[in-house]
Design an enzyme around this catalytic site. Structure first.
Site, PDB file in Angstrom:
ATOM      1  N   SER A 305      38.691  39.024  40.867  1.00 48.77           N
ATOM      2  CA  SER A 305      39.669  38.841  39.806  1.00 48.77           C
ATOM      3  C   SER A 305      40.094  40.163  39.177  1.00 48.77           C
ATOM      4  O   SER A 305      40.746  40.983  39.820  1.00 48.77           O
ATOM      5  CB  SER A 305      39.097  37.874  38.758  1.00 48.77           C
ATOM      6  OG  SER A 305      40.069  37.453  37.852  1.00 48.77           O
ATOM      7  N   LYS A 330      40.155  36.739  44.727  1.00 51.99           N
ATOM      8  CA  LYS A 330      40.692  35.828  43.699  1.00 51.99           C
ATOM      9  C   LYS A 330      41.961  36.457  43.129  1.00 51.99           C
ATOM     10  O   LYS A 330      41.908  37.283  42.228  1.00 51.99           O
ATOM     11  CB  LYS A 330      39.679  35.575  42.585  1.00 51.99           C
ATOM     12  CG  LYS A 330      40.185  34.616  41.511  1.00 51.99           C
ATOM     13  CD  LYS A 330      39.120  34.366  40.451  1.00 51.99           C
ATOM     14  CE  LYS A 330      39.603  33.394  39.390  1.00 51.99           C
ATOM     15  NZ  LYS A 330      40.623  33.986  38.492  1.00 51.99           N
TER      16      LYS A 330
END
Length: 392
Positions: A305, A330
């Site tokens: 992320s 992600k």
């Protein structure tokens, strides 16, 4: 006389009309609850779904042996509604759950700076960590201390969550604890001032050959300021090269990573997102303080992320070398939406792309220099490779 009679009939018809209306409403409600009417039967708010909920409730009421927590049932029903999307990142939080998550994301909270667990062998509360320079550390609390009471409340049988709630929700500006400590004959009483405590997400040190090392464990609301402090201290000590360690960093706040990257990137786009309607939102860097020394960034499969936003920007701008293994992958962003009762729904709302437009969702970022970290190795092979890259 005739006028009074007509008025009586009018009232009678009015009451009969109200009664008929109530009967019709009651019949419609019964039909809605018990008969499989049309519409979209798969929708959560369909007549069939509502009827099924009622059937399950009646079965539980009639046959279930244990105690029923109706609030928990309701919360899990809301959780299931979001879980039905099949998206591991979208979820539902109660107000209490989200408050805890928000404190962790913010990276700062009002407290005393200790981590507590309930021991399995005797159910006593024990301090397993006391943050450096925290109010608790200043008051003399040490890791290993057993908590006997908090503000006069006996801690016997108290869970760690209950203890934390008691400390945080106390209106007192100071917390009084009675502790027992190994090697001490008598209990120790401490008074701890409640203050704003920052959770450390950035650590740093100077390695050999004037190589700085900074580890970022998560991107919170205070990561940028912590990075700025440590980065500045290393530069003041004569840092000539830098390693930034993002291994096993699960991500965090987009603001946190963008504010951190703004301290080392040249002018340009840091990251951009696109939602379901194709709307694009860019995060830009003014480029006032681009890094001017060799940089290596450590990543692995646990870097996800916001960590991948960091790694992607470093790679696209060519300001450093990525070392390690392919990142998690992600490449999507979640937003939170507060409901009327304080509970929160978190939903995946957009894809994000690196400055050069790379979509890393599901694929991750491949490092410039790939090197595995053997599980049985006593040395940090990946860090050694990063130092080797910087030396060359």
């Amino acid at each position: 006389m005739e006028e009074r009679k007509n008025k009586s009939f009018g009232i009678k018809y009015f009451l009969e009309g109200v009664l008929v209306t109530c009967l019709v409403v009651a019949v419609l409600y019964f039909v809605a609850m018990w008969l499989p009417l049309g519409g979209a039967p798969g929708k959560p708010d369909s007549f069939q779904a509502q009827r099924k909920i009622k059937e399950i409730e009646r079965l539980i009421e009639k046959h279930y042996l244990g105690e029923v927590d109706e609030q928990q049932q309701t919360d899990y029903m809301f959780l299931g509604l979001v879980a039905g999307l099949g998206d591991r990142y979208s979820t539902y939080y109660t107000q209490e759950e989200y408050e805890k998550i928000k404190r962790a994301q913010d990276g700062a909270f009002i407290g005393i700076g200790i981590t507590i667990v309930q021991r399995s062998e005797d159910q006593k509360l024990q301090v397993i960590d006391c943050m450096e320079d925290s109010p608790a550390a200043k008051a003399g609390v040490k890791a290993g201390d057993v908590i006997e009471s908090i503000n006069g409340t006996n801690a016997e049988g108290m869970t760690s969550s209950q203890a934390v709630e008691l400390i945080q929700k106390s209106e007192d500006t100071a917390i009084t604890m009675v502790l027992t400590r190994e090697g001490s004959d008598a209990p120790v009483t401490v008074e701890i001032a409640k203050e704003t405590v920052e959770m450390k997400s950035v650590e740093g040190e100077m390695l050999e050959n004037q190589i700085g090392y900074i580890q970022i464990t998560e991107f919170t609301g205070v990561t940028s300021s912590q990075f700025e402090k440590i980065y500045g201290e290393l530069k003041d000590k004569g840092m000539q090269k830098l390693v930034i360690d993002l291994r096993d960093n699960p991500g965090g706040l987009v603001d946190g990573v963008c504010d951190t990257l703004s301290q080392i990137l040249p002018e340009g786009v840091i990251v951009y997102t696109e939602d379901k309607d194709g709307n694009r939102n860019e995060r830009d860097c003014e480029g006032k303080t681009p890094i001017d020394i060799p940089l290596a960034v450590l990543v692995n499969e646990g870097s996800a992320s916001a960590s991948e936003i960091f790694a992607g920007a470093v790679k696209d701008y060519g300001i450093g070398t990525l070392v390690g293994t392919t990142t998690f992958g992600k490449g999507i962003v979640q937003n939170t939406y507060q409901l009327s009762d304080g509970s929160v729904v978190k939903l995946t709302v957009s894809h994000y792309y690196t400055p050069k437009g790379n979509d890393i969702n599901g694929t991750g970022i491949t490092p410039d220099v790939e090197v595995e970290q053997p599980e049985d190795s006593e040395t940090d092979v990946q860090l050694a490779k990063a130092l080797e890259v910087l030396a060359s």
